[in-house]
Design a protein around this motif. Structure first.
Motif, PDB file in Angstrom:
ATOM      1  N   CYS A   1      74.261 100.984  68.502  1.00 11.31           N
ATOM      2  CA  CYS A   1      74.159 101.943  67.404  1.00 11.31           C
ATOM      3  C   CYS A   1      73.241 101.391  66.313  1.00 11.31           C
ATOM      4  CB  CYS A   1      75.546 102.241  66.852  1.00 11.31           C
ATOM      5  SG  CYS A   1      75.560 103.517  65.587  1.00 11.31           S
ATOM      6  N   ALA A   2      73.382 100.112  66.007  1.00 13.16           N
ATOM      7  CA  ALA A   2      72.523  99.486  64.998  1.00 13.16           C
ATOM      8  C   ALA A   2      71.060  99.525  65.437  1.00 13.16           C
ATOM      9  CB  ALA A   2      72.969  98.049  64.743  1.00 13.16           C
ATOM     10  N   GLN A   3      70.818  99.330  66.723  1.00 15.54           N
ATOM     11  CA  GLN A   3      69.440  99.406  67.220  1.00 15.54           C
ATOM     12  C   GLN A   3      68.875 100.802  67.026  1.00 15.54           C
ATOM     13  OE1 GLN A   3      70.194  97.854  71.258  1.00 15.54           O
ATOM     14  NE2 GLN A   3      68.539  96.411  70.831  1.00 15.54           N
ATOM     15  N   VAL A   4      69.676 101.826  67.309  1.00 16.29           N
ATOM     16  CA  VAL A   4      69.213 103.203  67.131  1.00 16.29           C
ATOM     17  C   VAL A   4      68.881 103.459  65.665  1.00 16.29           C
ATOM     18  CG1 VAL A   4      69.919 105.635  67.234  1.00 16.29           C
ATOM     19  CG2 VAL A   4      70.398 104.111  69.166  1.00 16.29           C
ATOM     20  N   ILE A   5      69.748 103.032  64.753  1.00 15.62           N
ATOM     21  CA  ILE A   5      69.493 103.218  63.320  1.00 15.62           C
ATOM     22  C   ILE A   5      68.210 102.499  62.913  1.00 15.62           C
ATOM     23  CG2 ILE A   5      70.324 102.590  61.004  1.00 15.62           C
ATOM     24  CD1 ILE A   5      71.718 105.022  62.131  1.00 15.62           C
ATOM     25  N   GLU A   6      68.042 101.277  63.381  1.00 17.24           N
ATOM     26  CA  GLU A   6      66.859 100.511  63.011  1.00 17.24           C
ATOM     27  C   GLU A   6      65.588 101.148  63.559  1.00 17.24           C
ATOM     28  OE1 GLU A   6      65.782  95.899  62.662  1.00 17.24           O
ATOM     29  OE2 GLU A   6      66.512  96.497  64.638  1.00 17.24           O
TER      30      GLU A   6
ATOM     31  N   ALA B   1      70.922 112.117  74.948  1.00 20.24           N
ATOM     32  CA  ALA B   1      72.193 112.550  74.368  1.00 20.24           C
ATOM     33  C   ALA B   1      72.929 111.373  73.725  1.00 20.24           C
ATOM     34  CB  ALA B   1      73.063 113.199  75.444  1.00 20.24           C
ATOM     35  N   THR B   2      72.881 110.217  74.371  1.00 16.72           N
ATOM     36  CA  THR B   2      73.531 109.032  73.812  1.00 16.72           C
ATOM     37  C   THR B   2      72.847 108.611  72.514  1.00 16.72           C
ATOM     38  OG1 THR B   2      74.226 108.300  76.002  1.00 16.72           O
ATOM     39  CG2 THR B   2      74.158 106.622  74.270  1.00 16.72           C
ATOM     40  N   VAL B   3      71.522 108.653  72.505  1.00 18.89           N
ATOM     41  CA  VAL B   3      70.779 108.306  71.287  1.00 18.89           C
ATOM     42  C   VAL B   3      71.189 109.236  70.148  1.00 18.89           C
ATOM     43  CG1 VAL B   3      68.494 108.229  70.217  1.00 18.89           C
ATOM     44  CG2 VAL B   3      68.816 107.304  72.511  1.00 18.89           C
ATOM     45  N   LYS B   4      71.271 110.522  70.429  1.00 20.95           N
ATOM     46  CA  LYS B   4      71.651 111.483  69.381  1.00 20.95           C
ATOM     47  C   LYS B   4      73.042 111.185  68.836  1.00 20.95           C
ATOM     48  CE  LYS B   4      68.738 115.272  71.006  1.00 20.95           C
ATOM     49  NZ  LYS B   4      68.701 116.593  71.655  1.00 20.95           N
ATOM     50  N   ARG B   5      73.993 110.888  69.728  1.00 20.18           N
ATOM     51  CA  ARG B   5      75.349 110.556  69.274  1.00 20.18           C
ATOM     52  C   ARG B   5      75.346 109.293  68.417  1.00 20.18           C
ATOM     53  NH1 ARG B   5      76.755 111.939  74.490  1.00 20.18           N
ATOM     54  NH2 ARG B   5      76.847 109.750  75.111  1.00 20.18           N
ATOM     55  N   GLU B   6      74.620 108.269  68.878  1.00 22.76           N
ATOM     56  CA  GLU B   6      74.566 107.004  68.130  1.00 22.76           C
ATOM     57  C   GLU B   6      73.920 107.218  66.762  1.00 22.76           C
ATOM     58  OE1 GLU B   6      76.208 104.538  69.037  1.00 22.76           O
ATOM     59  OE2 GLU B   6      75.897 103.962  71.118  1.00 22.76           O
ATOM     60  N   TRP B   7      72.894 108.055  66.691  1.00 21.75           N
ATOM     61  CA  TRP B   7      72.198 108.325  65.438  1.00 21.75           C
ATOM     62  C   TRP B   7      73.143 108.993  64.433  1.00 21.75           C
ATOM     63  CZ3 TRP B   7      68.797 107.026  62.158  1.00 21.75           C
ATOM     64  CH2 TRP B   7      68.229 107.914  61.252  1.00 21.75           C
ATOM     65  N   VAL B   8      73.880 110.005  64.885  1.00 19.33           N
ATOM     66  CA  VAL B   8      74.807 110.708  63.992  1.00 19.33           C
ATOM     67  C   VAL B   8      75.910 109.755  63.526  1.00 19.33           C
ATOM     68  CG1 VAL B   8      76.555 112.548  63.893  1.00 19.33           C
ATOM     69  CG2 VAL B   8      74.320 112.990  64.929  1.00 19.33           C
ATOM     70  N   PHE B   9      76.501 109.016  64.467  1.00 18.09           N
ATOM     71  CA  PHE B   9      77.565 108.074  64.108  1.00 18.09           C
ATOM     72  C   PHE B   9      77.033 106.989  63.166  1.00 18.09           C
ATOM     73  CE2 PHE B   9      79.631 103.979  64.770  1.00 18.09           C
ATOM     74  CZ  PHE B   9      80.927 104.281  64.389  1.00 18.09           C
ATOM     75  N   GLY B  10      75.864 106.416  63.513  1.00 13.79           N
ATOM     76  CA  GLY B  10      75.308 105.316  62.729  1.00 13.79           C
ATOM     77  C   GLY B  10      74.969 105.715  61.305  1.00 13.79           C
ATOM     78  N   ARG B  11      74.433 106.908  61.118  1.00 15.29           N
ATOM     79  CA  ARG B  11      74.129 107.371  59.765  1.00 15.29           C
ATOM     80  C   ARG B  11      75.401 107.500  58.945  1.00 15.29           C
ATOM     81  NH1 ARG B  11      70.248 112.428  59.748  1.00 15.29           N
ATOM     82  NH2 ARG B  11      70.566 112.109  57.544  1.00 15.29           N
ATOM     83  N   ALA B  12      76.448 108.062  59.553  1.00 16.76           N
ATOM     84  CA  ALA B  12      77.723 108.209  58.834  1.00 16.76           C
ATOM     85  C   ALA B  12      78.320 106.832  58.518  1.00 16.76           C
ATOM     86  CB  ALA B  12      78.700 109.044  59.664  1.00 16.76           C
TER      87      ALA B  12
END
Length: 198
Positions: free
Chosen positions: A152-157, A178-189
């Motif tokens: 998740c941190a990698q996706v945010i970065e 789809a996994t990237v999108k989920r990680e992006w939403v979770f990571g931002r929150a």
């Protein structure tokens, strides 16, 4: 007599993608040849990162690119292709800014704390202009997220700091869109909560 004179068509010079793949295999000459072809894209990455910095920052986007390039040049083979190269370049630039913020904050405040006013919108690149304390707070929150959820941190970065598209992130990390999108939403929150904004 060259190949064109013998009836063989001249091959166009290799493009940036080909050169970056070769550079990722350790070819320093390919990395040097890629420099003029990727410079403008690196300027865009640097511009996105610098947009979050305070006005009058002592590091210019050009200096940031050149310093990052020196670090990348010393690590041939550290990336596999164009997407990996830009992911690594954005990470290197972000770390250079964090190092600069550490030094500036230490000189500015001694042992005291500065107020944190960073919003979630600022850390994902919507144009916030943070002071060194804000840069460090975002970095520390991202490090905590990495300890809890590295992917998740990698996706945010890659998205928030590197400016990579969701499809590019999926390619770099070898995961589904789809996994990237989920990680992006979770990571931002998660980052918003960690920064006291959520």
């Amino acid at each position: 007599m060259d190949n064109a004179d013998r009836g063989h068509p001249r091959l166009p010079p290799p493009g940036a993608d080909t050169l970056l793949v070769r550079a990722g295999q350790g070819d320093r000459q390919a990395l040097a040849a890629a420099w003029p072809l990727v410079y403008e894209e690196l300027r865009s990455v640097a511009g996105r990162l610098m947009a979050r910095e305070r006005p009058g920052h002592t590091i210019t986007p050009t200096a940031l690119i050149h310093e990052a390039w020196l670090k990348l040049d010393s690590r041939p083979g550290a990336f596999g292709d164009r997407a990996h190269f830009f992911a690594l370049a954005s990470r290197v630039m972000r770390h250079l800014l964090v190092d600069h913020a550490h030094a500036r904050q230490a000189a500015k405040r001694g042992d005291g704390d500065l107020p944190l006013t960073l919003s979630a919108a600022e850390f994902v690149g919507d144009g916030g202009r943070g002071d060194p304390a804000e840069v460090l707070a975002v970095h520390q929150a991202l490090e905590r997220l990495a300890a809890e959820d590295p992917r998740c941190a990698q996706v945010i970065e890659l998205r928030g700091f590197g400016g990579l598209g969701l499809e590019e992130i999926a390619q770099v990390l070898g995961i589904s869109l789809a996994t990237v999108k989920r990680e992006w939403v979770f990571g931002r929150a998660w980052m918003a909560r960690a920064l006291g904004q959520g």
